[in-house]
Design a protein around this motif. Sequence first.
Motif, PDB file in Angstrom:
ATOM      1  N   VAL A  31      45.041  39.040  46.058  1.00  0.00           N
ATOM      2  CA  VAL A  31      44.321  40.094  45.837  1.00  0.00           C
ATOM      3  C   VAL A  31      43.022  39.195  45.427  1.00  0.00           C
ATOM      4  CG1 VAL A  31      43.348  42.061  44.706  1.00  0.00           C
ATOM      5  CG2 VAL A  31      45.555  41.963  45.446  1.00  0.00           C
ATOM      6  N   GLU A  32      43.183  38.086  44.712  1.00  0.00           N
ATOM      7  CA  GLU A  32      41.792  37.348  44.189  1.00  0.00           C
ATOM      8  C   GLU A  32      41.143  36.986  45.388  1.00  0.00           C
ATOM      9  OE1 GLU A  32      43.013  34.576  41.235  1.00  0.00           O
ATOM     10  OE2 GLU A  32      44.294  35.953  40.186  1.00  0.00           O
ATOM     11  N   SER A  33      41.966  36.285  46.188  1.00  0.00           N
ATOM     12  CA  SER A  33      41.356  35.615  47.377  1.00  0.00           C
ATOM     13  C   SER A  33      40.419  36.722  48.481  1.00  0.00           C
ATOM     14  CB  SER A  33      42.152  34.777  48.170  1.00  0.00           C
ATOM     15  OG  SER A  33      43.316  35.581  48.759  1.00  0.00           O
ATOM     16  N   LEU A  34      41.253  37.864  48.358  1.00  0.00           N
ATOM     17  CA  LEU A  34      40.803  38.978  49.191  1.00  0.00           C
ATOM     18  C   LEU A  34      39.298  39.323  48.558  1.00  0.00           C
ATOM     19  CD1 LEU A  34      41.578  40.440  51.549  1.00  0.00           C
ATOM     20  CD2 LEU A  34      42.494  42.231  50.109  1.00  0.00           C
ATOM     21  N   ILE A  35      39.310  39.363  47.210  1.00  0.00           N
ATOM     22  CA  ILE A  35      38.195  40.049  46.554  1.00  0.00           C
ATOM     23  C   ILE A  35      36.931  38.944  46.546  1.00  0.00           C
ATOM     24  CG2 ILE A  35      37.122  40.557  44.130  1.00  0.00           C
ATOM     25  CD1 ILE A  35      39.953  41.789  43.371  1.00  0.00           C
ATOM     26  N   LEU A  36      37.235  37.643  46.369  1.00  0.00           N
ATOM     27  CA  LEU A  36      36.243  36.549  46.520  1.00  0.00           C
ATOM     28  C   LEU A  36      35.873  36.761  47.932  1.00  0.00           C
ATOM     29  CD1 LEU A  36      34.802  34.298  45.633  1.00  0.00           C
ATOM     30  CD2 LEU A  36      36.892  32.920  46.238  1.00  0.00           C
ATOM     31  N   ALA A  40      32.277  50.194  52.836  1.00  0.00           N
ATOM     32  CA  ALA A  40      33.744  50.152  52.883  1.00  0.00           C
ATOM     33  C   ALA A  40      34.197  48.800  51.938  1.00  0.00           C
ATOM     34  CB  ALA A  40      34.525  50.099  54.359  1.00  0.00           C
ATOM     35  N   LEU A  41      33.763  47.931  52.018  1.00  0.00           N
ATOM     36  CA  LEU A  41      34.168  46.483  51.384  1.00  0.00           C
ATOM     37  C   LEU A  41      33.640  46.889  49.777  1.00  0.00           C
ATOM     38  CD1 LEU A  41      33.196  43.533  53.477  1.00  0.00           C
ATOM     39  CD2 LEU A  41      35.200  44.784  53.299  1.00  0.00           C
ATOM     40  N   SER A  42      32.746  47.502  49.657  1.00  0.00           N
ATOM     41  CA  SER A  42      32.309  48.015  48.225  1.00  0.00           C
ATOM     42  C   SER A  42      33.662  49.024  47.488  1.00  0.00           C
ATOM     43  CB  SER A  42      30.978  48.483  47.973  1.00  0.00           C
ATOM     44  OG  SER A  42      30.065  47.624  48.441  1.00  0.00           O
ATOM     45  N   ASN A  43      33.865  49.966  48.372  1.00  0.00           N
ATOM     46  CA  ASN A  43      34.912  50.861  47.809  1.00  0.00           C
ATOM     47  C   ASN A  43      36.101  50.014  47.470  1.00  0.00           C
ATOM     48  OD1 ASN A  43      33.280  53.092  47.922  1.00  0.00           O
ATOM     49  ND2 ASN A  43      33.765  53.524  50.085  1.00  0.00           N
ATOM     50  N   LEU A  72      40.654  47.571  44.010  1.00  0.00           N
ATOM     51  CA  LEU A  72      41.685  46.580  44.266  1.00  0.00           C
ATOM     52  C   LEU A  72      42.284  46.176  42.922  1.00  0.00           C
ATOM     53  CD1 LEU A  72      40.727  44.089  47.347  1.00  0.00           C
ATOM     54  CD2 LEU A  72      42.867  45.798  47.139  1.00  0.00           C
ATOM     55  N   GLN A  73      43.598  45.851  42.839  1.00  0.00           N
ATOM     56  CA  GLN A  73      44.122  45.248  41.638  1.00  0.00           C
ATOM     57  C   GLN A  73      45.290  44.493  41.925  1.00  0.00           C
ATOM     58  OE1 GLN A  73      45.486  48.413  38.986  1.00  0.00           O
ATOM     59  NE2 GLN A  73      43.635  49.580  38.939  1.00  0.00           N
ATOM     60  N   ASP A  74      46.081  43.800  41.036  1.00  0.00           N
ATOM     61  CA  ASP A  74      47.044  42.759  41.630  1.00  0.00           C
ATOM     62  C   ASP A  74      47.982  43.701  42.575  1.00  0.00           C
ATOM     63  OD1 ASP A  74      45.847  40.936  40.241  1.00  0.00           O
ATOM     64  OD2 ASP A  74      47.056  40.983  38.415  1.00  0.00           O
ATOM     65  N   VAL A  75      48.738  43.047  43.438  1.00  0.00           N
ATOM     66  CA  VAL A  75      49.773  43.676  44.157  1.00  0.00           C
ATOM     67  C   VAL A  75      50.959  42.691  43.974  1.00  0.00           C
ATOM     68  CG1 VAL A  75      48.359  44.483  46.103  1.00  0.00           C
ATOM     69  CG2 VAL A  75      49.144  42.044  46.278  1.00  0.00           C
ATOM     70  N   LYS A  76      52.120  43.376  44.207  1.00  0.00           N
ATOM     71  CA  LYS A  76      53.571  42.809  43.961  1.00  0.00           C
ATOM     72  C   LYS A  76      53.792  42.075  45.063  1.00  0.00           C
ATOM     73  CE  LYS A  76      55.120  46.304  40.762  1.00  0.00           C
ATOM     74  NZ  LYS A  76      56.103  47.310  40.724  1.00  0.00           N
ATOM     75  N   PRO A  77      54.245  40.734  45.070  1.00  0.00           N
ATOM     76  CA  PRO A  77      54.648  40.119  46.352  1.00  0.00           C
ATOM     77  C   PRO A  77      55.688  40.863  47.203  1.00  0.00           C
ATOM     78  CG  PRO A  77      54.789  38.571  44.536  1.00  0.00           C
ATOM     79  CD  PRO A  77      54.531  39.987  44.044  1.00  0.00           C
TER      80      PRO A  77
END
Length: 499
Positions: free
Chosen positions: A160-165, A187-190, A195-200
């Motif tokens: 998720v961190e890499s996705l946010i970046l 859409a990306l701003s929404n 977005l928060q941490d997701v579980k593997p």
Amino acid sequence: MYNFYYDESEHSRIINLSTITGETYYDNFLVAIVGWKSDKEAEIKQKYLAFEEKYAERKKKGELKSDTFKSNQFKCGFASFNKQNIELLDELLEIIDNNIYIYFCIESKLEFIILQLFKDYHNNFFVDMDAIKYSIVKTVLTYHPDCVLQNIYSLPEVFVESLILFFKERIELNKRNPVLKASENEALSNILMVLQDVKPPQTLSWDYHIPFVGFDYYLKSKKINDYTLTIDKEGKEGEQSKTLLAAIEVGLMNCGELNSKNHFGLRIADMLAGIVGKLMKSLFHSLHNDSNNSVVSKTLLDKTWFKLNEKQLCLYKRLYHILLEINNDWYKIYAGNYSDDLICLLALLDYMNHFKSADEIQKDFDMHPEYCNACMCSRLEEHFNRIHNKLPVEPVVPETDEYFRDNKGAKIYFDVNKQPELVINEGHTKYLVLSVGFDKDCNPLATIASEPENKCFRLPEQLSEWAMTVIGMAKLGQNLFPSEVVFSRIKGRYYVDIL
């Protein structure tokens, strides 16, 4: 009795980093099922074997299958076809007539992964997770960010961190062309807001059931109860494949496996799956810029796609007829939320089908990429808007000439005057309401829990606004029913309280 035959295309279902970053990888998994009434089998077999015999020199290992068409031969769609391929495909598609039932399932492999990663994220009144998941899949497939794809597998805890970046970088890049990229940035701003941490994920193993779930819907919609389903055999002899086991687990009956060498029906299914898959794949590559290109610009089909002769145009018209007209049904083409390549293909077929001749295409020739792009964008926008609608869409299957049943088992009469009115006495009356809706004439209806069967009633016209409100909430993902509801009539006015 009906006989159905199953095959698939782009079926690399081992989902890992090496497969999704491979040069030949294509995101969509396609299934084609063809079938016919048993008494038509001999006639169709005779036609198809004669077709195969005519093109026997193109057989490979004793079979004429879709790999006789190479992917590069679809570079500009059917405009890239030479005379030999045009003739072969034309004769193949001519065999597909109204006696043949066709079902397609198209699944995005990346969407499957994203659904696993975000399985604990659900729609609510404030956040449309369906739209967010769709936007994530679309963006990752469009720009193919290596860091994001690698982290799905190697470091899912920082995915998720890499996705946010990546999304933040993309938003800044899109600002170079705000007119073209306004919707994407919104859409990306929404996405960034929720977005928060997701579980593997516990597993990324492919789910073999989805095509058969859709096919089961198709059979029920067509009222086909007596049938056989033969699946192209894969895996070790003597062992049931995962595909066959999935069909059985879904509840399909009379399922079996055969090698495609042993039945022409499997080879027809292979041909259709392969041709549609290669055409979709070519469209995808033609409509996407190099992911390393930092220039923000519109991507159009090359004009070569529209340099068609009569026979090439006829191929588009035949494929349009097969996919969108022959034995049509709501469940004929079954796909996930992310189905952009399919939507673009159907838009292209629709665009080509409206031309009466190849000469007509030559008029205003230079503008066809723009016109076709507008058609595709319109279809994609309609699809994205439908994603926001959380109300299930179900076909109306009449039980008699007078009524059909809703998904709660209640009778809905075609003549609204036959629909009983809900009794609301002066004071307060409590009911267990299972669902609320409108008939075709916009009369408010409520399905009430009853014995021995649930019943649907007309509501007073005064409650139309209330019915519209609760339906609007359900459309946004907040379904209030089933619930106990108190209907009140006080001095001739109606009131509603949901307990």
